[in-house]
Design a protein around this motif. Structure first.
Motif, mmCIF file in Angstrom:
data_model
loop_
_atom_site.group_PDB
_atom_site.id
_atom_site.type_symbol
_atom_site.label_atom_id
_atom_site.label_comp_id
_atom_site.label_asym_id
_atom_site.label_seq_id
_atom_site.Cartn_x
_atom_site.Cartn_y
_atom_site.Cartn_z
ATOM 1 N N ASP A 67 7.402 -1.409 4.600
ATOM 2 C CA ASP A 67 6.715 -0.190 4.159
ATOM 3 C C ASP A 67 5.306 -0.520 3.675
ATOM 4 O OD1 ASP A 67 9.228 0.803 4.641
ATOM 5 O OD2 ASP A 67 9.555 1.590 2.620
ATOM 6 N N SER A 68 5.213 -1.538 2.832
ATOM 7 C CA SER A 68 3.925 -1.940 2.271
ATOM 8 C C SER A 68 2.969 -2.414 3.362
ATOM 9 C CB SER A 68 4.146 -3.054 1.239
ATOM 10 O OG SER A 68 2.920 -3.567 0.776
ATOM 11 N N ALA A 69 3.478 -3.195 4.308
ATOM 12 C CA ALA A 69 2.640 -3.724 5.387
ATOM 13 C C ALA A 69 2.118 -2.604 6.283
ATOM 14 C CB ALA A 69 3.435 -4.738 6.210
ATOM 15 N N PHE A 70 2.988 -1.671 6.621
ATOM 16 C CA PHE A 70 2.596 -0.569 7.499
ATOM 17 C C PHE A 70 1.550 0.319 6.825
ATOM 18 C CE2 PHE A 70 3.154 3.802 9.028
ATOM 19 C CZ PHE A 70 2.956 3.624 10.394
ATOM 20 N N ILE A 71 1.781 0.655 5.576
ATOM 21 C CA ILE A 71 0.849 1.518 4.846
ATOM 22 C C ILE A 71 -0.503 0.832 4.675
ATOM 23 C CG2 ILE A 71 0.410 2.561 2.583
ATOM 24 C CD1 ILE A 71 3.470 3.126 2.461
ATOM 25 N N ALA A 72 -0.483 -0.468 4.351
ATOM 26 C CA ALA A 72 -1.736 -1.213 4.189
ATOM 27 C C ALA A 72 -2.506 -1.282 5.504
ATOM 28 C CB ALA A 72 -1.440 -2.622 3.678
ATOM 29 N N ALA A 73 -1.797 -1.516 6.605
ATOM 30 C CA ALA A 73 -2.457 -1.602 7.911
ATOM 31 C C ALA A 73 -3.079 -0.260 8.295
ATOM 32 C CB ALA A 73 -1.455 -2.051 8.972
#
Length: 233
Positions: A67-73
């Protein structure tokens, strides 16, 4: 030899070298040109997060870390991002006005051509319903609300035996077909219904899991979904 401008301890230098080595792990990437995330900024940011977890921390990108990786990207790539408030039931983030539910799976039973969502949502009423009419009524009400609240599901799938990640979008309007299912198909305490009725293979399978009070969506036809990208380690 990597030179660091700042002064670090020997242990810190070893960790930094390990981290940079992880980020430089060979990774073959295939981005779908029709995907809204098909740009270098999104891909490189997402890949760096993926490699950090997989190669540096030694665990697959999964659940909250995904979740964190997708949102940051998405944020780094210039998409308009609005995270959900605490307690939001169905979706996790709004990307460019679309409400998206984020899911991930690393199950050994993953299949190439179909997708599986073990828990679309909790549904305590499953354990209380005793008639087909009630099960159908509650199911229709749930999916009417879900389809109104959520625009898409984005799932990260990790195939352990293949060392491959796949980012796939499942269109929520697909679930509107549940409204057409007759009462007789809800007769079992925990019904499993291939949808649409009579189609082989089905578009997806609806399961009302009575033991865990959850709704499962299985055998989702991948041809009806959008593969955003593939990362092959």
């Amino acid at each position: 030899m990597i030179d660091f401008v700042i002064s670090v301890t020997a242990a810190e230098e070893r960790r930094l070298k390990e981290f940079i080595g992880a980020l430089r792990t060979s990774c073959k990437v295939e981005m779908n040109p029709v995907s809204p995330f098909s740009n270098d900024t999104f891909e490189s940011e997402f890949r760096s997060k993926l490699l950090t977890h997989h190669c540096f921390m030694g665990s697959p990108l999964f659940q909250e870390s995904f979740d964190s990786a997708f949102i940051a990207a998405c944020s780094h790539a210039g998409h308009k991002v609005e995270e959900s408030a605490d307690g939001q039931r169905f979706w996790d983030v709004i990307i460019d006005g679309r409400r998206i539910s984020l899911k991930s799976s690393k199950a050994k039973s993953l299949r190439q051509d179909t997708l599986h969502i073990s828990k679309l949502t909790e549904a305590a009423w499953i354990q209380d319903c005793r008639t087909a009419s009630k099960r159908r009524e509650h199911t229709r009400r749930l999916f009417k609300e879900y389809c109104e609240e959520v625009d898409a599901i984005v799932q990260l799938r990790y195939f352990d035996s293949l060392h491959r990640y796949e980012l796939v979008e499942i269109p929520v309007p697909l679930f509107s077909q549940i409204m057409d299912i007759g009462r007789e198909h809800f007769a079992a305490d925990g019904p499993t219904i291939n949808i649409p009725i009579g189609k082989n293979p089905p578009d997806f399978t609806l399961k009302l899991d009575r033991s865990d009070a959850k709704v499962t969506i299985a055998k989702i036809n991948k041809q009806l979904c959008l593969v955003h990208g593939i990362w092959q380690l």
